[in-house]
Design a protein around this motif. Structure first.
Motif, PDB file in Angstrom:
ATOM      1  N   GLY A  75       9.348 -11.599  -2.730  1.00 40.70           N
ATOM      2  CA  GLY A  75       9.661 -10.781  -3.739  1.00 40.70           C
ATOM      3  C   GLY A  75      10.413  -9.620  -3.485  1.00 40.70           C
ATOM      4  O   GLY A  75      10.600  -9.535  -2.094  1.00 40.70           O
ATOM      5  N   THR A  76      11.125  -9.070  -3.928  1.00 42.07           N
ATOM      6  CA  THR A  76      11.642  -8.071  -3.473  1.00 42.07           C
ATOM      7  C   THR A  76      11.758  -5.709  -3.864  1.00 42.07           C
ATOM      8  O   THR A  76      12.573  -5.292  -3.058  1.00 42.07           O
ATOM      9  CB  THR A  76      13.188  -7.810  -3.766  1.00 42.07           C
ATOM     10  N   LYS A  77      10.901  -5.725  -4.235  1.00 39.42           N
ATOM     11  CA  LYS A  77      10.680  -4.692  -4.611  1.00 39.42           C
ATOM     12  C   LYS A  77       8.989  -4.126  -3.394  1.00 39.42           C
ATOM     13  O   LYS A  77       9.395  -1.922  -3.882  1.00 39.42           O
ATOM     14  CB  LYS A  77       9.352  -4.458  -5.495  1.00 39.42           C
ATOM     15  N   LEU A  78       8.506  -4.349  -2.907  1.00 42.98           N
ATOM     16  CA  LEU A  78       7.955  -3.418  -2.192  1.00 42.98           C
ATOM     17  C   LEU A  78       8.457  -4.123  -0.394  1.00 42.98           C
ATOM     18  O   LEU A  78       9.692  -4.610  -0.158  1.00 42.98           O
ATOM     19  CB  LEU A  78       6.498  -4.561  -1.994  1.00 42.98           C
ATOM     20  N   LYS A  79       8.792  -2.562  -0.047  1.00 42.30           N
ATOM     21  CA  LYS A  79       9.015  -2.164   1.225  1.00 42.30           C
ATOM     22  C   LYS A  79       8.394  -2.438   2.379  1.00 42.30           C
ATOM     23  O   LYS A  79       6.966  -2.865   2.462  1.00 42.30           O
ATOM     24  CB  LYS A  79       9.291  -0.893   1.287  1.00 42.30           C
ATOM     25  N   ILE A  80       8.811  -2.917   3.736  1.00 47.52           N
ATOM     26  CA  ILE A  80       7.444  -3.520   5.258  1.00 47.52           C
ATOM     27  C   ILE A  80       6.531  -3.241   5.160  1.00 47.52           C
ATOM     28  O   ILE A  80       5.513  -3.175   5.331  1.00 47.52           O
ATOM     29  CB  ILE A  80       8.598  -3.332   6.061  1.00 47.52           C
ATOM     30  N   THR A  81       7.134  -1.651   5.173  1.00 47.77           N
ATOM     31  CA  THR A  81       5.471  -0.367   5.309  1.00 47.77           C
ATOM     32  C   THR A  81       4.440  -1.163   4.527  1.00 47.77           C
ATOM     33  O   THR A  81       3.345  -0.808   4.498  1.00 47.77           O
ATOM     34  CB  THR A  81       5.719   0.741   5.612  1.00 47.77           C
ATOM     35  N   GLU A  82       4.489  -0.359   2.838  1.00 53.09           N
ATOM     36  CA  GLU A  82       4.134  -0.949   2.354  1.00 53.09           C
ATOM     37  C   GLU A  82       3.208  -2.224   2.224  1.00 53.09           C
ATOM     38  O   GLU A  82       2.053  -3.035   2.057  1.00 53.09           O
ATOM     39  CB  GLU A  82       4.428  -0.622   0.632  1.00 53.09           C
ATOM     40  N   LEU A  83       3.817  -3.619   2.937  1.00 54.68           N
ATOM     41  CA  LEU A  83       3.608  -5.070   2.520  1.00 54.68           C
ATOM     42  C   LEU A  83       2.241  -5.025   4.040  1.00 54.68           C
ATOM     43  O   LEU A  83       1.146  -5.669   4.014  1.00 54.68           O
ATOM     44  CB  LEU A  83       4.868  -5.944   3.193  1.00 54.68           C
ATOM     45  N   LYS A  84       2.740  -4.306   4.607  1.00 56.51           N
ATOM     46  CA  LYS A  84       1.918  -4.559   5.925  1.00 56.51           C
ATOM     47  C   LYS A  84       0.893  -3.671   5.683  1.00 56.51           C
ATOM     48  O   LYS A  84      -0.310  -4.827   6.164  1.00 56.51           O
ATOM     49  CB  LYS A  84       2.120  -3.404   7.251  1.00 56.51           C
ATOM     50  N   LYS A  85       0.334  -2.355   5.187  1.00 58.79           N
ATOM     51  CA  LYS A  85      -0.776  -1.769   4.441  1.00 58.79           C
ATOM     52  C   LYS A  85      -1.398  -2.904   3.004  1.00 58.79           C
ATOM     53  O   LYS A  85      -2.850  -3.338   3.738  1.00 58.79           O
ATOM     54  CB  LYS A  85      -0.976  -0.601   3.805  1.00 58.79           C
ATOM     55  N   ILE A  86      -0.888  -3.869   2.589  1.00 61.61           N
ATOM     56  CA  ILE A  86      -1.959  -5.038   1.932  1.00 61.61           C
ATOM     57  C   ILE A  86      -1.894  -5.738   2.818  1.00 61.61           C
ATOM     58  O   ILE A  86      -3.461  -6.668   2.113  1.00 61.61           O
ATOM     59  CB  ILE A  86      -0.626  -5.537   1.242  1.00 61.61           C
ATOM     60  N   VAL A  87      -1.235  -6.749   3.320  1.00 63.47           N
ATOM     61  CA  VAL A  87      -1.993  -7.710   4.638  1.00 63.47           C
ATOM     62  C   VAL A  87      -2.953  -7.813   5.310  1.00 63.47           C
ATOM     63  O   VAL A  87      -3.688  -8.167   5.604  1.00 63.47           O
ATOM     64  CB  VAL A  87      -0.281  -8.550   5.204  1.00 63.47           C
ATOM     65  N   ASP A  88      -3.200  -6.316   6.232  1.00 62.06           N
ATOM     66  CA  ASP A  88      -3.991  -5.452   6.638  1.00 62.06           C
ATOM     67  C   ASP A  88      -4.905  -6.045   6.380  1.00 62.06           C
ATOM     68  O   ASP A  88      -6.184  -6.348   6.421  1.00 62.06           O
ATOM     69  CB  ASP A  88      -3.339  -4.256   7.282  1.00 62.06           C
ATOM     70  N   PHE A  89      -4.843  -5.461   5.161  1.00 67.14           N
ATOM     71  CA  PHE A  89      -6.052  -5.314   3.989  1.00 67.14           C
ATOM     72  C   PHE A  89      -7.171  -6.986   3.493  1.00 67.14           C
ATOM     73  O   PHE A  89      -8.159  -6.921   4.195  1.00 67.14           O
ATOM     74  CB  PHE A  89      -5.909  -4.122   2.741  1.00 67.14           C
TER      75      PHE A  89
END
Length: 100
Positions: A75-89
């Motif tokens: 995808g292209t709509k999420l920033k790496i910091t947002e992705l990191k929070k999702i992945v960590d969760f």
């Protein structure tokens, strides 16, 4: 489905829905959608869990391999910091022991 609050230091927070197609939180594919809130809807009027990649609220898909501790975002709509929070969760998620 789980709703998670993510944001960046330089941007506004947003709420995302994490949808597991298998229903199990582990290795696999997760679809990410911008969350819609149900506060004004009754339970029977509530929308179903999103699944359609053509939905305008679709933010992308994350493939997780918990054993190898790897992930990939499509995808292209999420920033790496947002992705990191999702992945960590997802990596840290433990299902509740019982239904309340």
């Amino acid at each position: 489905m789980v709703i998670l609050k993510v944001g960046t230091e330089n941007g506004p927070e947003q709420h995302v829905e994490i949808v597991s197609e298998r229903g199990v939180w582990g290795s696999g594919a997760y679809k990410i959608f911008a969350a819609k809130f149900l506060s004004r809807l009754s339970y029977k009027d509530a929308p179903k869990e999103p699944t359609d990649s053509n939905d305008p609220n679709f933010l992308g898909e994350i493939s997780i391999d918990k054993e190898q501790e790897k992930w990939e975002y499509k995808g292209t709509k999420l920033k790496i910091t947002e992705l990191k929070k999702i992945v960590d969760f997802i990596f840290d998620y433990n299902a509740p022991d019982a239904v309340y």
